[in-house]
Design an enzyme around this catalytic site. Structure first.
Site, mmCIF file in Angstrom:
data_model
loop_
_atom_site.group_PDB
_atom_site.id
_atom_site.type_symbol
_atom_site.label_atom_id
_atom_site.label_comp_id
_atom_site.label_asym_id
_atom_site.label_seq_id
_atom_site.Cartn_x
_atom_site.Cartn_y
_atom_site.Cartn_z
ATOM 1 N N HIS A 109 4.065 4.838 -5.385
ATOM 2 C CA HIS A 109 3.037 5.585 -4.660
ATOM 3 C C HIS A 109 1.752 4.770 -4.533
ATOM 4 C CE1 HIS A 109 -0.360 8.509 -4.480
ATOM 5 N NE2 HIS A 109 0.376 8.922 -3.471
ATOM 6 N N GLU B 41 2.017 2.385 -1.696
ATOM 7 C CA GLU B 41 1.776 3.072 -0.412
ATOM 8 C C GLU B 41 0.289 3.034 -0.060
ATOM 9 O OE1 GLU B 41 0.608 7.419 0.508
ATOM 10 O OE2 GLU B 41 2.617 7.409 -0.380
ATOM 11 N N HIS B 42 -0.567 3.250 -1.058
ATOM 12 C CA HIS B 42 -2.011 3.203 -0.828
ATOM 13 C C HIS B 42 -2.475 1.792 -0.483
ATOM 14 C CE1 HIS B 42 -3.967 7.072 -2.281
ATOM 15 N NE2 HIS B 42 -2.672 7.324 -2.281
#
Length: 905
Positions: free
Chosen positions: A13, A16-17
């Protein structure tokens, strides 16, 4: 998330950022977002258990460049060390879920910064290695949508995305992962203390993966049965027992609920006090329903319903559509890319029975939420500090139970920036505590109401202002220009205010009838920065011709989409008749279609800002001294002069004669087979007690209205009575939405009149006990405590924005209810019927389809008797029904007006 290293949970995650934060070709950290904002676009991304999805939309002319910028996420993202450190803190501000046996999906500062530092893990190197391993072309799917030719789109995709690296490694396979729910912590009873005052039972099963049965969709079928709310449904039975208020069941089909390792099936039931005491018995009804189902018949019915729904579905937002297709490309064979997640293809009783056989008590996990658990829950959840206790499910329950819970995960991930709060201290009051807002500033240019929060005691606040202008309602053109101003102001704020939004500071701009409404809320520490940003952009408002053109077209679509809905058209016509000087949606559409320019908008914005009155409410964790500064900032920054005269914040309302008036219009959507009839009875400018009396009347009316018009007469799905407060003038109405192929609007109105007659007879026979029961129910509704600060703010703001200032209205209404008598209620209803009534009926007839049952046209006159009729012509496809507007204007021209009225005492 299943790919996350054991020593770096949340890495997927976090990656993703990071890919958003600049690339070798486009190094600006916020460059992609800035580009989209400038070209009317948006973007998003999400990471679930087995995949990450990215999506964006943009104006067509900028699509190729946007694709190239976007592709760099997967070709050469920068992911610089400094940005990593900052983004870790941003991720830490987001929500994450921790269940025993599961990883931390979102990650946080502890898992991505503090623990790695202790273990001397180089997060920078591991992040880049993770990207090289998992962001490979042969793992990816891509969907694009545009009005460009397919050959052109293919050429662009080949040109841009051929540079995405391919590492040649086998695609990750998660099928051999251990079942994360195979843990002693599952199949227990968890008692939890919720934040809200609510009783809820959640039942959850972790099943073997069901994705491969997408053509059967066994969990969707079972959830349809359990979640059905009609007669004979679980919820219907539980409601009759007064055990439950709501029930939701099924599998969300997100990556967290369904993947190659497991599938979740869950049921969530909102319980009453009595249901809370009997929660262990709820399962019996689930079991009875599942065992008694004629599976093929039900399956076939659902199959037909969903096939029709798919066939006649309206086009969805392109960004949502390409997201769905792109994900479907990972899940289904090519022939089912468009339908695999929407249709039920084949009935397979063996697959369904296999899934049903797993919904057993020994495999269920129970979670019971109630404030009554306070003081009985010694454990604290690691990440959020939630109080809970855990115990074995008692054997007698195990013998009875068969149920399940819905498990929803909502990740909201703010990024670290100047808007992120770091000071969460509660500020001391600098003025006496009050139960209701007090006015702390008042001048000829504005006033401010204030209340310090001493109830919820959270470091948050709400700032709301109504900036009133006399120029908005001068013409339909001005109303349209005001709509454009507000829409483009929001567009101008999108990029600079983005950081505030991801930092959990929310704002909303509303084009009110008489002024601009600004709503800001969030952690009070950085809230002034966002408020100043909004006022600064209003003071320096600008709109380029391109932006103006874009928003003009969009607004035209908005007006059109509103008008083609029968319920919206009905409201527009009713208020056009009742509210003096109101400009209809049709007139606004005409003004916009006549041609406006960005110069017109800039001139309007100057006129709008010239003379204003700003009225506000500040509530929460601000001192009164800090709150006054918000009003001062508005007056100093906008540099406006006082109003030449007071501007009413409500319309004057037409006083209908003591007759029955019928307004008939045809739906502007020829393809819509639905009609709507609203019968409105005007009461007049009344006081608070009479408003409460009307509320009680409508509350009495709701169930018999539904029973008579929907259940017995089967006129339509949407059937309801409503209290009407039209700019301070009271009334009530009954609305029926019906299928024109079954019933014409004349028959529907006859049936509404039949209902009101029968209701009047039953009302006159109402016993004192029944009356008192209804009064008590309404009092309890009004006595219900606010669950959060926003509810209290909404109620206080309603008093400010309407300039009524009866902040203790609920208390006054409760007092009025307790002093009310049965005879008053009966008399009030009788006074609004028959020859004494001021009645307006609005019929919106279907634009297409055959005429349904009912009286022939020749019988209409005898039905209405001495009725004033207004038959308005159907609008042209260009939405310019000039005759209709003129008819209405001619009708109301000589009617008297009620004085401006506020419902006070």
């Amino acid at each position: 998330i299943f790919c996350d290293p054991a020593d770096l949970p949340g890495l997927a995650h976090f990656l993703e950022h990071m890919v958003f934060m600049g690339s070798e070709k486009y190094p600006s950290e916020n460059g992609f977002d800035a580009f989209l904002k400038k070209h009317g676009g948006s973007d998003n991304a999400s990471t679930d258990c087995e995949r990450t999805v990215f999506q964006f939309d943009v104006q067509r002319k900028s699509f190729k460049e946007a694709l190239d910028r976007w592709a760099q996420f997967f070709i050469c993202p920068l992911m610089i060390r400094d940005a990593i450190d900052r983004e870790v803190e941003a991720v830490d501000s987001g929500e994450s879920l921790c269940v025993s046996g599961l990883k931390v999906p979102a990650g946080n500062a502890q898992t991505l910064k503090q623990e790695p530092k202790k273990k001397k893990i180089n997060v920078y190197k591991r992040l880049r290695a993770f990207w090289k391993k998992h962001y490979s072309a042969h793992y990816m799917s891509l969907a694009v949508q545009s009005k460009e030719k397919l050959d052109t789109l293919e050429e662009w995709v080949r040109e841009i995305f051929s540079k995405v690296p391919n590492n040649g490694l086998p695609k990750p396979d998660f099928s051999d992962l251990p079942d994360p729910f195979d843990t002693p912590a599952f199949n227990k009873l968890y008692r939890v203390v919720p934040v809200r005052k609510v009783h809820a039972l959640n039942i959850t099963w972790a099943l073997p993966p069901q994705e491969k049965y997408y053509r059967v969709k066994p969990l969707h079928y079972i959830s349809w049965l359990i979640g059905h709310e009609g007669t004979g449904s679980i919820l219907s039975v539980l409601r009759k027992k007064c055990w439950a208020l709501a029930l939701f069941g099924g599998n969300s089909e997100t990556g967290f609920d369904q993947n190659t390792t497991y599938s979740i099936f869950s049921i969530s039931i909102t319980l009453t006090d009595e249901g809370f005491q009997n929660f262990y018995q709820v399962h019996k009804h689930l079991k009875m329903l599942i065992l008694s189902v004629d599976q093929f018949r039900i399956y076939e019915e659902i199959q037909k319903i969903e096939a029709n729904e798919f066939h006649y579905q309206e086009q969805i937002d392109p960004i949502e559509y390409v997201e769905d297709v792109c994900e479907n490309m990972q899940l289904f064979p090519k022939e089912d890319f468009l339908t695999g997640d929407q249709l039920m293809f084949e009935f397979n009783p063996q697959v369904i029975s296999a899934a049903l056989s797993l919904l057993t008590p020994e495999k269920a996990n129970l979670m019971l939420l109630s404030p009554e658990h306070e003081g009985q829950c010694p454990l604290r959840e690691k990440w959020f500090g939630t109080q809970y206790s855990v115990e074995d499910i008692q054997q007698n329950w195990m013998e009875q139970w068969t149920a399940n819970l819905e498990f929803n995960i909502d990740l909201h991930l703010p990024a670290e920036n100047k808007f992120i709060a770091t000071d969460f201290t509660l500020k001391p009051s600098d003025c006496p505590d009050t139960e209701f807002p007090v006015q702390i500033a008042n001048s000829d240019r504005g006033c401010l109401w204030y209340k310090k929060d001493n109830k919820f005691k959270i470091p948050k606040a709400y700032i709301r202002f109504h900036i009133i202008s006399p120029v908005i309602q001068k013409s339909a053109k001005n109303v349209v220009l005001f709509d454009l101003l507000v829409n483009i102001l929001g567009h101008n704020l999108a990029e600079p205010a983005y950081e505030a939004e991801v930092a959990q500071l929310d704002y909303k701009l509303v084009a009110g009838e008489h002024g601009l409404v600004i709503k800001v809320k969030g952690f009070n520490h950085k809230l002034p920065l966002l408020f100043h940003l909004i006022i600064d952009h209003l003071a320096d408002f600008s709109a380029s011709p391109d932006v103006f053109s874009m928003f003009s077209e969009q607004l035209k679509k908005t007006y059109f989409n509103i008008l083609i809905k029968p319920e919206k058209l009905s409201k527009d016509v009713r208020l056009l008749i009742l509210e003096h000087s109101r400009w209809s949606m049709v007139e606004k559409y005409q003004a916009l279609s006549a041609g406006l320019s960005s110069d017109d908008l800039m001139e309007f914005s100057r006129c709008f800002r010239a003379q204003l009155f700003a009225e506000g409410l500040v509530q929460g964790n601000f001192s009164s001294a800090e709150s006054v500064q918000f009003l001062q900032y508005i007056t100093e920054k906008l540099q406006f002069t006082k109003l030449p005269a007071e501007v009413p914040v409500m319309f004057q309302v037409v006083e209908l004669p003591l007759k029955h008036h019928v307004c008939k219009v045809k739906s502007l959507n020829k393809g819509d087979a639905n009609s709507e009839v609203t019968v409105y009875y005007q009461s007049g400018p009344k006081n608070l007690k009479e408003y409460t009396l009307m509320e009680l009347l409508v509350m009495h009316m709701e169930e018999p209205c539904f029973d008579f018009l929907r259940t017995k007469e089967t006129l339509g799905y949407h059937v309801y009575p409503t209290c009407r407060n039209t700019s301070g003038v009271l009334g009530f109405s009954v609305t029926v939405e019906t299928q024109a192929t079954k019933f014409n609007t004349e028959l529907v109105e006859l049936k509404i009149e039949e209902f009101l007659t029968s209701f009047g007879e039953k009302l006159s026979e109402l016993t004192e006990d029944a009356f008192n029961t209804q009064v008590t129910a309404l009092v309890k509704l009004k006595e219900c405590e606010d669950t959060h600060l926003g509810e209290e703010v909404d109620r206080n703001w309603s008093e400010v924005v309407t300039q009524q200032y009866v902040f203790n209205r609920l208390n006054k209404e409760i007092d009025a209810l307790r002093q009310m008598s049965r005879s008053e209620l009966v008399l009030w209803f009788q006074e609004h019927r028959g020859q004494k009534s001021r009645k307006l009926s609005v019929h919106v007839s279907s634009g297409g389809g055959q005429r349904g049952e009912g009286h022939e046209d020749a019988e209409e006159d005898s039905m209405y008797g001495e009725v004033s009729k207004l038959s308005f012509l159907q609008a042209s496809p260009k939405m310019a029904p000039a005759v209709s507007i003129m008819d209405i204007q001619a009708f109301i021209k000589n009617l008297p007006l009620f004085p401006y009225h506020k419902i006070l005492e």
